[in-house]
Design a protein around this motif. Sequence first.
Motif, mmCIF file in Angstrom:
data_model
loop_
_atom_site.group_PDB
_atom_site.id
_atom_site.type_symbol
_atom_site.label_atom_id
_atom_site.label_comp_id
_atom_site.label_asym_id
_atom_site.label_seq_id
_atom_site.Cartn_x
_atom_site.Cartn_y
_atom_site.Cartn_z
ATOM 1 N N UNK A 234 14.821 4.642 -46.139
ATOM 2 C CA UNK A 234 15.220 6.039 -46.273
ATOM 3 C C UNK A 234 15.862 6.565 -44.995
ATOM 4 N N UNK A 235 15.360 6.100 -43.841
ATOM 5 C CA UNK A 235 15.938 6.537 -42.573
ATOM 6 C C UNK A 235 17.381 6.051 -42.445
ATOM 7 N N UNK A 236 17.621 4.795 -42.810
ATOM 8 C CA UNK A 236 18.973 4.237 -42.735
ATOM 9 C C UNK A 236 19.935 4.964 -43.670
ATOM 10 N N UNK A 237 19.427 5.462 -44.798
ATOM 11 C CA UNK A 237 20.269 6.155 -45.767
ATOM 12 C C UNK A 237 20.319 7.660 -45.547
ATOM 13 N N UNK A 238 19.707 8.138 -44.454
ATOM 14 C CA UNK A 238 19.735 9.554 -44.126
ATOM 15 C C UNK A 238 19.005 10.435 -45.110
ATOM 16 N N UNK A 239 17.932 9.924 -45.707
ATOM 17 C CA UNK A 239 17.228 10.660 -46.745
ATOM 18 C C UNK A 239 15.984 11.402 -46.250
ATOM 19 N N UNK A 240 15.630 11.217 -44.984
ATOM 20 C CA UNK A 240 14.417 11.837 -44.467
ATOM 21 C C UNK A 240 14.689 13.231 -43.909
ATOM 22 N N UNK A 241 13.733 14.123 -44.108
ATOM 23 C CA UNK A 241 13.839 15.466 -43.563
ATOM 24 C C UNK A 241 12.889 15.618 -42.379
ATOM 25 N N UNK A 242 13.323 16.359 -41.377
ATOM 26 C CA UNK A 242 12.509 16.630 -40.199
ATOM 27 C C UNK A 242 12.414 18.135 -40.004
ATOM 28 N N UNK A 243 11.332 18.564 -39.394
ATOM 29 C CA UNK A 243 11.129 19.977 -39.107
ATOM 30 C C UNK A 243 10.977 20.125 -37.592
ATOM 31 N N UNK A 244 12.081 20.418 -36.921
ATOM 32 C CA UNK A 244 12.114 20.500 -35.464
ATOM 33 C C UNK A 244 12.189 21.964 -35.038
ATOM 34 N N UNK A 245 11.474 22.297 -33.978
ATOM 35 C CA UNK A 245 11.462 23.672 -33.489
ATOM 36 C C UNK A 245 11.707 23.719 -31.989
ATOM 37 N N UNK A 246 12.233 24.856 -31.522
ATOM 38 C CA UNK A 246 12.417 25.045 -30.085
ATOM 39 C C UNK A 246 11.128 25.603 -29.500
#
Length: 258
Positions: A234-246
């Motif tokens: 999934x990572x290679x296919x760009x299918x993962x979502x991340x929740x990044x914050x400042x």
Amino acid sequence: MAIATFKRYEKKYLITKEKLDKILPLLLEHMELDPFCLNGNEYRIYSIYYDTDNHDVIRQNSSKPVYKEKMRIRSYYDLKDPEDKIFMEIKKKCDGQGNKRRIKLKIKEIEPFVNEGILPETKDYLSTQVAKELQYYFSMNKVHPALYVQYDRLALFGKEDKNFRMTFDRNIRTRRHNFVFGESDEDELLLPNGEYIMEIKILGAMPLWLTHILSENELFSHGFSKYGVKFKRDAQNGLLKYHLTDSGGNEVDFDYFK
């Protein structure tokens, strides 16, 4: 509440159905079918792996550290009623040696335990200790259901050593939504039809007769994690979502950190 603890070495192999059909009669000279394999048939396993919003658990495990751990819930039946009981497991591996500790609890007890740290009712000392170990894990890792995995398993155990097991998993289905036990239209096959994951689980040295079977059939150990393979794919296919914050807690994307 029930508890079981397992400590052993595990080696995995990828094997075709043709090769399995060839070696199975040889294995059965020294091993027996698991009692769950009624009439020689496979049984089904249902698992839900837990991870953080940013996939920290599987990213850490996939980096091949000396020590790694993961948490999942597991059932051997298609259960959905809140009163049904399932296993909650924490699986650790250090320098190739695996240790699995698990407790049995009701489905309705899972969410309060994971999200609020509310301990399920325990009836013995060992169950309480493992429950507290899981409680600490939840306090350190804000996890939630991340991957559903279902597969069919053929299992054997040694005639002389009941702790020596071999398993063959096929029809491995995964999904990242709809976290209930049972098949779904969202399921994706992890391996092509006709391919199995063979796993050897043993406390000590591998029997000589087994090393001969592996060598003669050109079967070589091949690290394989169902969750790990799905994550990398999934990572290679760009299918993962991340929740990044400042620093202020505002959600940002990867470009923010450049």
